[in-house]
Design a protein around this motif. Structure first.
Motif, PDB file in Angstrom:
ATOM      1  N   ARG A 278       0.811  -1.213   0.000  1.00  9.88           N
ATOM      2  CA  ARG A 278       0.000   0.000   0.000  1.00  9.88           C
ATOM      3  C   ARG A 278       0.848   1.267   0.000  1.00  9.88           C
ATOM      4  N   THR A 279       2.020   1.190   0.579  1.00 11.76           N
ATOM      5  CA  THR A 279       2.875   2.373   0.693  1.00 11.76           C
ATOM      6  C   THR A 279       4.223   2.219  -0.013  1.00 11.76           C
ATOM      7  N   ASP A 280       4.502   1.053  -0.573  1.00 13.82           N
ATOM      8  CA  ASP A 280       5.766   0.837  -1.282  1.00 13.82           C
ATOM      9  C   ASP A 280       5.693   1.283  -2.737  1.00 13.82           C
TER      10      ASP A 280
ATOM     11  N   LYS B  76      -2.560   5.904  -8.324  1.00 14.12           N
ATOM     12  CA  LYS B  76      -3.228   7.050  -8.922  1.00 14.12           C
ATOM     13  C   LYS B  76      -4.742   6.851  -8.898  1.00 14.12           C
ATOM     14  N   GLU B  77      -5.441   7.947  -8.678  1.00 22.23           N
ATOM     15  CA  GLU B  77      -6.895   7.930  -8.781  1.00 22.23           C
ATOM     16  C   GLU B  77      -7.295   8.259 -10.215  1.00 22.23           C
ATOM     17  N   GLN B  78      -8.351   7.605 -10.680  1.00 23.13           N
ATOM     18  CA  GLN B  78      -8.798   7.816 -12.045  1.00 23.13           C
ATOM     19  C   GLN B  78     -10.324   7.866 -12.076  1.00 23.13           C
ATOM     20  N   ILE B  79     -10.866   8.772 -12.858  1.00 20.05           N
ATOM     21  CA  ILE B  79     -12.312   8.844 -13.077  1.00 20.05           C
ATOM     22  C   ILE B  79     -12.550   8.697 -14.567  1.00 20.05           C
TER      23      ILE B  79
ATOM     24  N   GLY C 110     -17.543   8.509 -15.394  1.00 18.50           N
ATOM     25  CA  GLY C 110     -18.282   8.571 -14.136  1.00 18.50           C
ATOM     26  C   GLY C 110     -17.892   7.494 -13.145  1.00 18.50           C
ATOM     27  N   TYR C 111     -17.034   6.566 -13.550  1.00 16.23           N
ATOM     28  CA  TYR C 111     -16.599   5.491 -12.654  1.00 16.23           C
ATOM     29  C   TYR C 111     -15.233   5.845 -12.077  1.00 16.23           C
ATOM     30  N   ALA C 112     -15.130   5.834 -10.762  1.00 13.94           N
ATOM     31  CA  ALA C 112     -13.885   6.213 -10.080  1.00 13.94           C
ATOM     32  C   ALA C 112     -13.171   4.969  -9.567  1.00 13.94           C
ATOM     33  N   PHE C 113     -11.856   4.939  -9.759  1.00 13.18           N
ATOM     34  CA  PHE C 113     -11.084   3.792  -9.274  1.00 13.18           C
ATOM     35  C   PHE C 113      -9.646   4.235  -9.030  1.00 13.18           C
ATOM     36  N   ILE C 114      -8.881   3.362  -8.386  1.00 12.10           N
ATOM     37  CA  ILE C 114      -7.478   3.615  -8.106  1.00 12.10           C
ATOM     38  C   ILE C 114      -6.655   2.467  -8.691  1.00 12.10           C
ATOM     39  N   TYR C 115      -5.485   2.799  -9.245  1.00  9.44           N
ATOM     40  CA  TYR C 115      -4.635   1.762  -9.829  1.00  9.44           C
ATOM     41  C   TYR C 115      -3.174   2.010  -9.447  1.00  9.44           C
ATOM     42  N   ARG C 116      -2.402   0.943  -9.495  1.00  8.38           N
ATOM     43  CA  ARG C 116      -1.005   1.001  -9.077  1.00  8.38           C
ATOM     44  C   ARG C 116      -0.077   1.171 -10.266  1.00  8.38           C
ATOM     45  N   LEU C 117       0.907   2.059 -10.095  1.00  8.48           N
ATOM     46  CA  LEU C 117       1.960   2.202 -11.092  1.00  8.48           C
ATOM     47  C   LEU C 117       3.135   1.292 -10.727  1.00  8.48           C
ATOM     48  N   ASN C 118       3.874   0.889 -11.707  1.00 12.73           N
ATOM     49  CA  ASN C 118       5.062   0.063 -11.451  1.00 12.73           C
ATOM     50  C   ASN C 118       6.230   0.977 -11.087  1.00 12.73           C
ATOM     51  N   LYS C 119       6.022   1.720 -10.011  1.00 13.04           N
ATOM     52  CA  LYS C 119       7.008   2.707  -9.595  1.00 13.04           C
ATOM     53  C   LYS C 119       7.057   2.767  -8.077  1.00 13.04           C
ATOM     54  N   LYS C 120       8.222   2.636  -7.534  1.00 15.37           N
ATOM     55  CA  LYS C 120       8.400   2.616  -6.088  1.00 15.37           C
ATOM     56  C   LYS C 120       8.302   4.022  -5.488  1.00 15.37           C
ATOM     57  N   LYS C 121       7.778   4.087  -4.261  1.00 13.28           N
ATOM     58  CA  LYS C 121       7.731   5.343  -3.545  1.00 13.28           C
ATOM     59  C   LYS C 121       9.035   5.592  -2.791  1.00 13.28           C
TER      60      LYS C 121
ATOM     61  N   GLU D   2       1.354  14.853   2.709  1.00  6.59           N
ATOM     62  CA  GLU D   2       1.815  15.042   1.328  1.00  6.59           C
ATOM     63  C   GLU D   2       2.383  13.746   0.769  1.00  6.59           C
ATOM     64  N   TRP D   3       3.155  13.029   1.559  1.00  5.77           N
ATOM     65  CA  TRP D   3       3.747  11.753   1.121  1.00  5.77           C
ATOM     66  C   TRP D   3       2.659  10.713   0.838  1.00  5.77           C
ATOM     67  N   SER D   4       1.531  10.811   1.548  1.00  3.54           N
ATOM     68  CA  SER D   4       0.462   9.815   1.447  1.00  3.54           C
ATOM     69  C   SER D   4      -0.443  10.011   0.237  1.00  3.54           C
ATOM     70  N   ARG D   5      -0.266  11.083  -0.504  1.00  3.79           N
ATOM     71  CA  ARG D   5      -1.176  11.407  -1.596  1.00  3.79           C
ATOM     72  C   ARG D   5      -1.267  10.314  -2.652  1.00  3.79           C
ATOM     73  N   ASP D   6      -0.196   9.589  -2.880  1.00  3.22           N
ATOM     74  CA  ASP D   6      -0.211   8.551  -3.912  1.00  3.22           C
ATOM     75  C   ASP D   6      -0.027   7.153  -3.317  1.00  3.22           C
ATOM     76  N   THR D   7      -0.532   6.957  -2.111  1.00  2.00           N
ATOM     77  CA  THR D   7      -0.539   5.629  -1.493  1.00  2.00           C
ATOM     78  C   THR D   7      -1.948   5.042  -1.577  1.00  2.00           C
ATOM     79  N   TYR D   8      -2.069   3.783  -1.210  1.00  4.54           N
ATOM     80  CA  TYR D   8      -3.369   3.115  -1.234  1.00  4.54           C
ATOM     81  C   TYR D   8      -4.008   3.178   0.151  1.00  4.54           C
ATOM     82  N   SER D   9      -5.257   3.622   0.200  1.00  5.63           N
ATOM     83  CA  SER D   9      -6.012   3.752   1.451  1.00  5.63           C
ATOM     84  C   SER D   9      -5.185   4.443   2.546  1.00  5.63           C
TER      85      SER D   9
END
Length: 411
Positions: A234-236, A240-243, A246-257, A294-301
């Motif tokens: 979730r934090t590694d 990104k959030e995507q709309i 009208g359907y909203a979802f979140i997906y993971r990038l293959n990029k480390k935090k 600020e660091w949490s903006r692109d983490t999951y939940s």
């Protein structure tokens, strides 16, 4: 021919036997039993106590016959009528409650009637309530919520609304927005509690205050533990959030935090809390809190690590750094593959969480938690009806103040 005739006779006989059983049950449950009389109106005043005692089998068959209560907004809005017809309690029920006001953050996006039932259950005139309406909700829904809020001096809509995405940063930001509004409130609230529209209280306002003051010595409640290895995804990684349409979802990038800021140790826990006013001020002003946000903006939940992480800082106001899952914020029945399922879900599962049915109510009222999650009015209206009748009776039985007639729920 004899075998074919015998088979047909057997099938016909079986049909009439089954039909006879159905008719008999109908007569027993819907004609002979007074609970099921009047067709479209179930007598829940008799039905609910049996259900809470685990003896409501007869009631279970007929409990769906009553239609859900509707919340109507007329133009112009008649606030006095809304308060009376929807049974809002209009004065404090004890001096202890009057001297210990609470703040609530309620995030909603659907089921207006369920929100009204939740709000009137927890409403008390000494408290203050910030309502965050999901930006993607319909204009009509937003208008009705605002019309309701405008009828009360201590209920308001968040000054900034987010388009909330499940599992995204927007859910955490919604709470932050309300906190910014609440710290400027004229109400001298002591603790803030966050809710969603599918929650319903188990403890009364008075019992919540007792619980916070006695069990927690007036400190923060944020159940959780140091982030376990299986939750590090979730934090590694960056999310990104995507709309889309009208359907909203979140997906993971293959990029480390990057690593957490200021050498903070990340914890994992509940997104729900009870926080002191001083801690909320700390969250909005402290450099570590701002950096973590600020660091949490692109983490999951992020709402499942943000509050619990900050509350483990030993110098934070009202901190409880040494607790784990203690707290009893929510009573939840998880799907068996996720967590403890207890005696199973008698309603149905959504995202591995039980939407409670009538058969779950006995278990709910035995829990030490402040609230239960989750309820859906459209799916399990009888369960919500019984739960709020039980809760309103509990509130009124605890008060020594004069009870107004409209405080009683219609049966």
């Amino acid at each position: 021919m004899i075998k074919i005739f015998t088979l047909k006779w057997y099938v016909t006989l079986s049909f009439f036997v089954v039909w006879g059983i159905i008719v008999s049950l109908y007569k027993i449950y819907y004609i002979k039993d007074p609970i099921m009389q009047n067709g479209s109106q179930c007598n829940f005043s008799r039905c609910c106590p049996a259900i809470f005692n685990g003896e409501g089998n007869i009631c279970l068959l007929g409990a769906s016959c009553q239609k859900p209560e509707t919340f109507q907004i007329q133009d112009p809005v008649n606030c006095s009528r809304i308060v009376l017809e929807h049974h809002f309690i209009t004065s404090h029920l004890s001096q202890e409650e009057a001297s210990y006001p609470l703040a609530y953050i309620i995030t909603i996006h659907k089921e207006l009637e369920m929100f009204v039932k939740l709000l009137r259950a927890i409403y008390s005139p000494q408290n203050v309530y910030c309502i965050h309406v999901d930006q993607k909700s319909s204009d009509d829904y937003k208008r009705k919520v605002k019309s309701l809020a405008d009828c009360f001096d201590n209920i308001f809509i968040a000054s900034k609304m987010e388009h909330v995405v499940y599992g995204g940063f927007s859910r955490l930001q919604a709470d932050i927005n309300c906190m910014k509004d609440l710290v400027n409130s004229a109400v001298n609230w002591k603790h803030v509690i966050n809710l969603c529209g599918q929650d319903f209280p188990i403890k009364t306002n008075r019992e919540i205050i007792w619980y916070i003051k006695s069990k927690w010595k007036g400190k923060n409640i944020t159940p959780g533990i140091r982030q376990p290895p299986h939750m590090k995804y979730r934090t590694d990684y960056i999310y990104k959030e995507q709309i889309f349409n009208g359907y909203a979802f979140i997906y993971r990038l293959n990029k480390k935090k990057t690593t957490p800021p200021m050498e903070l140790t990340i914890y994992f826990g509940s997104a729900y809390y009870a926080l002191t006013r001083e801690f909320v001020q700390f969250v909005l002003e402290d450099a570590r809190a701002k950096a973590l946000l600020e660091w949490s903006r692109d983490t999951y939940s992020p709402d499942e690590h943000y509050w619990v992480t900050l509350n483990r800082l030993k110098d934070a106001p009202g901190t409880t750094p040494n607790i784990t899952w203690e707290g009893d914020i929510r009573a939840v029945k998880w799907a068996p593959h996720v967590g403890p399922s207890f005696d199973g879900c008698k309603g149905h599962y959504i995202r591995d969480i039980c939407v409670y049915g009538l058969g779950d109510l006995k278990w709910i009222i035995q829990q030490p938690a402040m609230f239960a999650n989750k309820f859906e009015l459209t799916a399990t209206f009888p369960a919500v009806t019984c739960m709020e009748q039980w809760y309103r009776d509990r509130i009124l039985n605890q008060t020594s103040e004069t009870i107004q007639p409209h405080w009683y729920l219609e049966e």
